[in-house]
Design a protein around this motif. Structure first.
Motif: not given
Length: 243
Positions: A49-51, A105-112, A114-124
């Motif tokens: 999200d830019g942070s 869960d919380r990073l996916l929430h922020i990603a959703s 922001q419209g960000v691809d969640p793949t890196p979160i799932h992979e990590a």
């Protein structure tokens, strides 16, 4: 945009006993390795999200604290429903999984949002599980060879439930065979990459220094130690005032 560099999981300031679930139970010691292993596997070019830092704060918040705040390159998001008593009663394995699920869960929430691809979160998160919540990484910049290449000292950071974070040195002989492991720091919920910042060889001793160039630990008589696999390697370690 700024890439996400750090994730933190902290107990709310309003949690009883300053973040202790119960007397003698430091919450951060149970989360440190999970958070740091997740960070290690998260893609370095991932932008959320830019942070550059996201802090997930668990427990009650003051009335004046927003549930989700982004300021000065940091995003803080509260999870007020976190049950510390239940967490305290869990096994170490259950705690690891709950903290990882929470981060994911919380990073996916922020990603959703922001419209960000969640793949890196799932992979990590998947990589953390595949590695059984443990990770050993060499700090290659700290490796040093003895004069004449009679041996080599390499330094590793280890993350796991039993000790949160600990640091060891591995000593190899001239043929590259591992002959000793020396525990430099036994364990704790603190990132010591700045503490063990650079290394030097002097007078047959290996010195590790902090980011202010102060010696923190040293291993003496390296040539003797490398040539004697039966030696008590831990007795060659010396802790300095800043260690």
């Amino acid at each position: 945009m700024t890439k996400l560099r750090e994730v933190r999981v902290e107990a709310s300031a309003l949690v009883s006993d300053h973040g202790m679930v119960a007397p003698g139970f430091p919450f951060r010691r149970t989360t440190h390795h999970v958070v740091n292993i997740f960070q290690a596997f998260l893609a370095r070019d991932f932008t959320l999200d830019g942070s550059s830092m996201v802090q997930i704060t668990l427990g009650a918040r003051r009335d004046i604290d927003p549930a989700h705040l982004q300021v000065l390159g940091t995003t803080e998001i509260y999870v007020e429903s976190f049950d510390f008593e239940r967490y305290h009663a869990m096994s170490p394995t259950q705690r690891e999984e709950q903290i990882l699920e929470l981060i994911e869960d919380r990073l996916l929430h922020i990603a959703s949002m922001q419209g960000v691809d969640p793949t890196p979160i799932h992979e990590a998160a998947a990589a953390v599980r595949q590695n059984s919540f443990t990770l050993e990484t060499e700090r290659t910049k700290l490796a040093r060879s003895l004069p004449g290449r009679r041996g080599r000292v390499r330094v590793y950071r280890q993350l796991a439930s039993g000790y949160a974070e600990r640091w060891i040195a591995k000593l190899a002989d001239q043929a590259g065979r591992l002959v000793h492991e020396v525990v430099l720091k036994g364990g704790g919920p603190v990132d010591l990459r700045g503490h063990f910042h650079h290394a030097e060889l002097a007078s047959d001793s290996f010195f590790l220094k902090d980011d202010l160039d102060r010696p923190v630990v040293s291993i003496s008589r390296l040539s003797e130690l490398v040539s004697n696999p039966s030696a008590d390697a831990q007795s060659y370690l010396e802790r300095h005032p800043y260690g």
